[in-house]
Design an enzyme around this catalytic site. Structure first.
Site, PDB file in Angstrom:
ATOM      1  N   GLY A 470       0.825  -1.208   0.000  1.00  0.00           N
ATOM      2  CA  GLY A 470       0.000   0.000   0.000  1.00  0.00           C
ATOM      3  C   GLY A 470       0.855   1.252   0.000  1.00  0.00           C
ATOM      4  O   GLY A 470       0.354   2.363  -0.116  1.00  0.00           O
ATOM      5  N   GLU A 700       8.706   5.025   7.605  1.00  0.00           N
ATOM      6  CA  GLU A 700       8.532   5.015   9.047  1.00  0.00           C
ATOM      7  C   GLU A 700       8.737   6.355   9.730  1.00  0.00           C
ATOM      8  O   GLU A 700       8.205   6.600  10.806  1.00  0.00           O
ATOM      9  CB  GLU A 700       9.464   3.941   9.649  1.00  0.00           C
ATOM     10  CG  GLU A 700       8.947   2.565   9.279  1.00  0.00           C
ATOM     11  CD  GLU A 700       9.955   1.443   9.436  1.00  0.00           C
ATOM     12  OE1 GLU A 700       9.990   0.857  10.495  1.00  0.00           O
ATOM     13  OE2 GLU A 700      10.694   1.165   8.471  1.00  0.00           O
TER      14      GLU A 700
END
Lengths: 733, 339
Positions: A470, A700
């Site tokens: 995704g 992240e």
């Protein structure tokens, strides 16, 4: 929100191409692993332990077997030695934990799979699993969490970081901060559940499973089942979110594989949402201790960061975030330590920015405490301690744009309008708090390969066993090939998520794009070299060259070796051992993406609800191949950061370590109404050293530092310094 | 989920008759009415509710789905959807606490499905009730004990608890009904009757499995909410851990009739803190006839929680519940009410 939804490109940024698979996803055409329909599929359902540590005395399967449609029930009594004990990734193997699936009568933790029903329908499997009766002997006092008396603490000496003389410098420090912090257990809860389908054709096994690393599943399963790895294919074309929870081989896969072999028909397992809390890893709870000393003008003279991380009895797992928090700011005297605390719980794992979220919360909150003590603007405190040289080994950063991020974000946020005194900003009955923190994430890469084929009709195809989680991997792969070869983007097709393709790094550690893009670039270079077409040649020239070659197509394999990996390591990627390397692990340099997070929140003066009103983040992460998908990653990270600070917390029953909120009604994540104005800014940065692609990765970093920015804003709003996450309204009453 | 038999009677008479027939054969027949399904299906999937017969009432929406705000009373069919009532202009204008309690509940998807009757009968969110692997739950298995007493109980009740059960009543709408002295119209195998809403829910005491005073097979057909002097100066304040799609940590439904700053009459019901929808009569008495100030609101709020008994993790609910009530009272007093 005003302005465009995503940046329109800029220096060292590519085009914001729409998602390659976007239409398939929004129209429901995209087939996730559990959507793949196999003829004669039998359906499996796990039964998990409802006690904590203990022993199984026996099963009563009468009621379960009586459910119409039940075919088979696997327990430790029936599985026998069908699955071999193999090492976990932490010992150089492939599995996410060391427990042998249905390996014995011993129960290590609540939620451990202890039986699996296979039935004609999912409904029958689930009903039968609910009707299994287990007689158990629970351990009288399992260690349920990091503070339990029976938990074992172990110092991890290899993770110790030391520079100068911390003790002496701290003792002599003119201004000192000494504070302890805690962060809770949290679970990734990717939208797509943990599913596995296995089908045997003769001695060949195909596995459909959402994965961040199809080759860890392939090679791990080969070891567990004693099957040649060449006979196993793992397919994971679309993954509905992973966030670390789908990184490595979990216990369920071997169980589904042997069930399919026993029955001679495909078997499908979709673990329930609740089961997902122990079927894979999670972010373990931590305790942390930070001590800082600084001069009166804010220069750090001593920094100590020690962490205690919960782990299981079976596996010593630590995210070791102190190895990074000790390398972010100039400071001559440093001590970093990491300890594990083993309890009767499932083995933790990687959850988005696994070390950076908890350790970043502690250090960046401590810095805010220091800024407050000094009467100094927290942005200026970071500026005073900014450095282009890592303080422990004296190594250079390949590039570092922390203060540019702070300046851009601060200007956008309007930080100069802040009234520094806590409690001094109000609107009616609402207290207003502003806070900021640094974000950082190691730039990493792993050995990866990609095959690029240029066909005579002018189309190109890119193939690599990277993963579409995704995040935009497919789009990125097409863009890099299009750009490198000069082929129009719409004429490039992509294959990924299949262990039959050239291997790629585990899609973790924000290393996917950096690694796979580098491999694609090498393959494209080879194609152009073979055709004798210079870089930036027009598309027509490229097509003419293929035609002139007389070949139907030209195809090249690119193998990219990560900086710091030896040439001898390259074949490891063909054995499912391509792990990210970078950050502070390199002998010659350090590599980080950096960012700055700013948050405004409001707290009701009486009822103390904490609501984030706006958030601004600015991030510099080297080359941005696709600003649209990168921006989306960063936004998602920032929203998760809000959840990590204010909402997410796995509740643990003190009697048996049961998770009492193991569902998405009770495990809170932010909803739309919790997210108002939010802005992620991509700060241009060029880093020619970090890897061939110049990419640091943005998977992240968006989540890092948000929790500290929020805790700092809570302090600014109320004067209350809260050091335990999540921060909830009762902490402010 | 276990297998069950399903029927879909076409009228209230047929539904009550069907249930009556089952109960005549076996007074403890494992049969359940199904309305919007947002509680029952959930509990069946969790293996908490195990009906062998499910009587689907969705055909009753035609005869019992009305929303009639009138000058003297508001009549709501038990099968009206939460979302329809929450969005009705007449309800928003003249019975604001009703509309707000519904609008602030659950999610848009649930509000579009859930019926009003089912809403007030929703079961507790207690984790130990909702997970049958915990043997001890007096609500599920009478006499088995209460796992929540020694467990994670931040979300549990501080008012109306007993040594047998501390589960919180989770709804919002019920507090609004309680504050406005609503009446229920009921129907069942034994015929129709009316019941003051305040008599519907039962304290857990020694019988937590008995949650309401409904007779076997009885169902709610209509809510009647009288329009009184305090109805329009009413509101629902819901404090929760996130901004939407979440149950109350503490909530307050308040309605005030003011003469200038003096409280002529007050109606207060509390949610999120009690085992049943909780009417705070003492707090109402503390306000009546006095000038509403911050100090008086605190006094009333303290009174409302005088009998509170905290558990391991929820002592904060006493302070929070008081703060919520005080905030709600001051906010209600400051409302501009059109003549």
């Amino acid at each position: 929100m005003t302005g465009p939804l995503f940046p329109q490109g800029g220096p060292n940024m590519g085009q914001p191409a729409p998602r390659y698979e976007g239409r398939a996803k929004v129209t429901g055409e995209a087939r996730y692993p559990s959507d793949v329909r196999l003829p004669r599929t039998a359906h499996a359902c796990l039964h998990l332990s409802r006690i904590g540590r203990g022993t199984i005395r026996g099963f009563d399967l009468t009621a379960a077997r009586a459910v119409h449609g039940v075919i088979d029930i696997l327990t430790h009594e029936t599985v026998g030695d069908a699955i071999r004990q193999t090492p976990a990734i932490y010992q150089g193997g492939y599995t996410s934990d060391s427990l042998l699936p249905l390996g014995s009568a011993e129960i290590a933790h609540w939620g451990q799979p202890i039986a699996m029903v296979v039935a004609e329908t999912y409904e029958a499997a689930r009903e039968a699993a609910q009707r299994i009766v287990v007689t158990t002997a629970p351990h009288p006092s399992p260690a349920v969490d990091i503070n339990a008396p029976g938990a074992e603490t172990r110092a991890l000496e290899p993770m110790m970081v030391q520079a100068g003389d911390f003790d002496a410098a701290y003792a002599a420090g003119p201004i000192r901060i000494d504070a302890r912090y805690t962060t809770p257990a949290q679970h990734q809860n990717p939208m797509e559940l943990f599913a596995t389908q296995c089908v045997w054709e003769g001695d060949r096994l195909t596995v459909h499973e959402p994965s961040q690393y199809v080759n860890s599943v392939k090679f791990g399963l080969a070891e567990q089942l004693g099957v040649p790895a060449d006979n196993i294919r793992v397919i994971s074309t679309h993954v509905g979110g992973a966030f670390g929870a789908k990184g490595f081989l979990t216990q369920r896969t071997a169980l589904v594989a042997i069930a399919a072999r026993r029955l001679g028909r495909p078997v499908k397992l979709v673990a329930t949402r609740e089961q997902g809390f122990t079927v894979s890893g999670y972010r373990a709870e931590t305790r942390q201790h930070v001590q800082l000393a600084a001069t009166r003008d804010g220069r750090l003279t001593a920094l100590r960061h020690e962490g205690w991380e919960l782990t299981s009895r079976a596996d010593t797992v630590a995210m070791g975030g102190a190895s990074m928090t000790t390398r972010l700011y100039a400071c001559p005297n440093i001590l970093g330590r990491v300890n594990t605390v083993a309890a009767d719980r499932s083995t933790p794992g990687f959850m988005r920015a696994p070390g950076e979220v908890p350790y970043g919360f502690a250090l960046e909150t401590a810095l805010d405490e220091l800024a407050d003590r000094l009467g100094m603007d927290p942005v200026e405190l970071r500026r005073v301690n900014d450095t282009q040289t890592e303080p422990v080994g004296g190594l250079p950063y390949t590039s570092r744009s922390l203060m540019r991020c702070f300046d851009v974000a601060a200007a956008t946020f309007g930080w100069s309008g802040r009234s520094p005194r806590p409690g001094s900003m109000r609107e009616g009955d609402w207290l207003i708090g502003w806070g900021c923190a640094s974000a950082y994430y190691p730039a990493q890469a792993g050995n990866s390969a990609a095959r690029v084929r240029l066909t005579a009709d002018g189309t190109a195809h890119v193939a690599s066993a990277g993963h579409e989680l995704g995040q935009g991997m497919t789009t990125m792969m097409a863009q890099v090939a299009a750009e490198e070869l000069g082929v129009p983007l719409e004429r490039v097709t992509v294959s990924l998520g299949d262990s039959d393709l050239p291997p790629a790094v585990v899609n973790g550690g924000s290393a996917g794009t950096a690694s796979v893009a580098s491999a694609i670039m090498i393959a494209c270079d080879a194609i152009r070299a073979r055709l004798g077409v210079p870089r930036d040649a027009p598309y027509a020239a490229l097509r003419a060259a293929v035609a002139a070659s007389g070949l139907a197509f030209v195809e090249e394999l690119g193998e990219a070796r990560a900086h710091g990996r030896s040439p001898e390591s390259l074949p490891d990627m063909y054995r499912g051992r391509a792990l990210p390397l970078g950050g502070v692990e390199l002998p010659d340099r350090v590599q980080f993406a950096m960012g700055a997070q700013f948050v405004e929140l409001r707290i009701h003066r009486w009822t103390r609800e904490i609501r984030v009103r706006r958030a601004v983040g600015a991030f510099a992460a080297g080359r941005i191949i696709n600003p649209r998908t990168s921006h989306s990653q960063l936004l998602g990270g920032m929203i998760w950061g809000i959840g990590s600070a204010l909402h997410e917390h796995t509740d643990i029953d003190q009697r048996n370590a049961a998770y009492t909120n193991a569902n998405l009604a009770d495990y809170l994540v932010p909803v739309h109404a919790d997210i108002s104005e939010i802005q992620a800014i991509l700060v241009s940065e060029e880093d020619r050293l970090v890897n061939q692609a110049g990419v640091k990765g943005v998977g992240e970093i968006g989540v890092v530092g948000v929790a500290a920015a929020i805790s700092n804003a809570v302090f600014h709003a109320t004067g209350r310094r809260l050091r335990d996450l999540p921060i909830k309204l009762e902490h402010l009453l | 989920m276990r297998s069950f038999q399903y029927s879909r009677p076409s009228s209230l008479t047929a539904a009550a008759g069907e249930m009556g027939g089952l109960l005549a054969q076996d007074p403890d027949a494992p049969a359940a009415y199904l309305a919007g399904g947002t509680t029952l299906l959930d509990l069946m999937k969790l293996d908490v509710a195990r009906p062998e017969r499910v009587i689907d009432l969705s055909a009753l929406r035609g005869e019992l789905g009305h929303v009639h705000p009138g000058a003297t009373e508001l009549r709501l069919g038990a099968f009206a959807r939460m979302a329809e009532v929450a969005a009705h202009p007449g309800v928003i204008a003249d019975y604001p606490v009703i509309a707000q309690s519904l609008a602030l509940a659950a999610s848009a998807q649930l509000r579009n499905m859930a019926s009003l009757g089912g809403n007030v009968l929703q079961r507790t969110r207690c984790s130990y009730f909702r997970d049958p692997s915990w043997a001890a739950c007096n609500k599920r298995t009478p006499g088995s004990g209460c796992a929540a007493l020694g467990g994670v109980n931040r979300a549990h009740a501080v008012l109306g608890t007993s040594e047998h059960c501390i589960a919180t009543y989770p709804g919002d709408f019920a507090q609004a009904l309680l504050a406005l002295d609503a009446t229920l119209v009921l129907a069942g195998p034994q015929g129709s009757r009316t019941l003051p809403f305040g008599s519907l829910h039962q304290l857990p005491a020694a019988t937590p499995h008995r949650e309401t005073t409904l007779l076997p097979g009885e169902l709610i057909t209509e809510f009647v909410i009288p329009a009184r002097a305090w109805t329009r100066r009413s509101l629902y304040l819901k404090v929760r851990d996130r901004e939407s799609y979440e149950f109350a940590v503490a909530s307050a439904a308040v309605a005030l009739d003011l003469d200038g700053d003096v409280v002529r009459e007050a109606r207060i019901a509390l949610g999120g803190v009690a085992t049943i929808p909780w009417r705070a009569h003492g707090a109402e008495d503390a306000l009546r006839g006095l000038t509403l100030t911050e100090t008086l609101a605190w006094t009333a709020a303290e009174n409302a929680f005088a009998a509170a008994r905290p558990q391991t993790h929820n002592a904060f609910k006493i302070d929070l519940g008081q703060a919520a009530l005080m905030r709600a009272l001051l906010q209600a007093a400051s409302l501009e009410i059109r003549p």
